[in-house]
Design a protein around this motif. Structure first.
Motif, PDB file in Angstrom:
ATOM      1  N   SER A  63       0.821  -1.204   0.000  1.00  0.00           N
ATOM      2  CA  SER A  63       0.000   0.000   0.000  1.00  0.00           C
ATOM      3  C   SER A  63       0.857   1.257   0.000  1.00  0.00           C
ATOM      4  O   SER A  63       0.546   2.235  -0.695  1.00  0.00           O
ATOM      5  N   ASN A 168      -7.398  -3.336  -4.861  1.00  0.00           N
ATOM      6  CA  ASN A 168      -7.576  -3.299  -3.407  1.00  0.00           C
ATOM      7  C   ASN A 168      -8.731  -4.153  -2.899  1.00  0.00           C
ATOM      8  O   ASN A 168      -8.950  -4.208  -1.682  1.00  0.00           O
ATOM      9  N   ARG A 171      -7.608  -6.810  -0.437  1.00  0.00           N
ATOM     10  CA  ARG A 171      -6.714  -6.365   0.625  1.00  0.00           C
ATOM     11  C   ARG A 171      -7.440  -6.031   1.925  1.00  0.00           C
ATOM     12  O   ARG A 171      -6.830  -6.043   2.989  1.00  0.00           O
ATOM     13  N   PRO A 211      -4.879   4.856  -1.161  1.00  0.00           N
ATOM     14  CA  PRO A 211      -5.677   3.629  -1.298  1.00  0.00           C
ATOM     15  C   PRO A 211      -6.273   3.219   0.047  1.00  0.00           C
ATOM     16  O   PRO A 211      -5.882   3.740   1.101  1.00  0.00           O
TER      17      PRO A 211
END
Length: 306
Positions: A63, A168, A171, A211
């Motif tokens: 990230s 993402n 994640r 993000p």
């Protein structure tokens, strides 16, 4: 004009390629501690809710690298694009020259070839390579090209929200799972929206974008960061309906303000707005502000995340 921009980008690449590569390398090698976050809020029924999430050092490093790359690219788009283009165009010239039979059409100087393009096979192949590598650069950097509202002769870029969405999705599964336990779609969404309110508002910044993991780690979010974070959750709650990031067409860099909408056929409760003759249900952002913009005929982009 197109050739002038290409020449300018190439010149910048010579200066910035090494600096950009070193910066990304240094960022990816940072030793980040594992992260554990906790949020508390009352749900739609007034009951106490708590969310705990943990991320590994690997995810934090990914990230951080992604955040650095897109922030550098939004702040210095010419340099970032050029740093990607330069070595690939140099390699392309080497390969082109190997297959050019006529010595007079060999490419000996990059700047001259870009400036004085003609219909020779070598010139056409170079420009084909330039266009392909430029598209690859945008994808690598997580950007989308746009038209600068002032007509400036330098790259206009925005975050590629769809690409960032897909990168993402897996994640932040702990966050998604915490809101997908409810059988009632509208209640699950309302609880996710109530949780988002607990994340403090960050000042809008045209030249940066964080993000989802970076948002959770910093516990700060502006409108488009908040919208993308909610989009990942909403995509699991209502996977069969298109979700859109909506923002003014004149935006440069990290588009702000930004809204998250879903196809109105989803049945999700919320304000309805019409964009490009399509009904959107607003799920993130100020309803009054977007209605003011639409009444003022501000051109809006409705960017489908999937």
């Amino acid at each position: 004009m197109y050739r002038l921009i290409a020449i300018w980008l190439y010149c910048l690449s010579i200066v910035f390629a090494t600096t950009h590569a070193l910066a990304i390398s240094n960022t990816s090698n940072l030793e980040e501690p594992s992260f554990s976050g906790e949020w508390h809020w009352p749900d739609t029924q007034g009951n106490y809710q708590q969310l705990n999430v943990q991320f590994s050092e690997k995810l934090l490093a990914e990230s951080e690298t992604e955040t650095f790359k897109i922030n550098y690219s939004l702040t210095y788009p010419s340099q970032a694009i050029s740093a990607y283009l330069s070595p690939r165009l140099e390699h392309a010239i080497t390969m082109i020259n190997q297959y050019v039979a006529d010595p007079d059409t060999r490419i000996d100087d990059m700047l001259s070839a870009l400036k004085n393009g003609d219909d020779s096979p070598s010139s056409r192949m170079l420009w084909d390579a330039y266009k392909q590598y430029t598209q690859d650069a945008f994808r690598h950097l997580g950007l989308l090209p746009c038209a600068h509202p002032q007509g400036a002769e330098y790259p206009c870029v925005r975050p590629n929200y769809s690409q960032l969405f897909y990168q993402n999705r897996t994640r932040i599964l702990p966050v998604v799972e915490s809101f997908s336990k409810q059988t009632d779609l509208n209640r699950s969404l309302a609880e996710a929206q109530a949780w988002l309110v607990t994340i403090p508002i960050k000042q809008e910044n045209t030249f940066s974008f964080s993000p989802p993991i970076s948002v959770l780690k910093d516990n700060l979010a502006d409108s488009d960061e908040r919208a993308l974070l909610l989009a990942v959750v909403l995509s699991e709650l209502a996977p069969n309906y298109p979700i859109y990031m909506v923002y003014p067409a004149s935006s440069v860099g990290s588009a702000s303000p930004a809204w998250l909408t879903i196809d109105s056929r989803s049945g999700i409760e919320g304000p309805t707005i019409m964009i490009d003759q399509q009904a959107h249900t607003l799920v993130s952002g100020s309803p009054s502000l977007i209605k003011e913009m639409l009444l003022a005929d501000v051109a809006m982009i409705s960017d489908a995340l999937y």
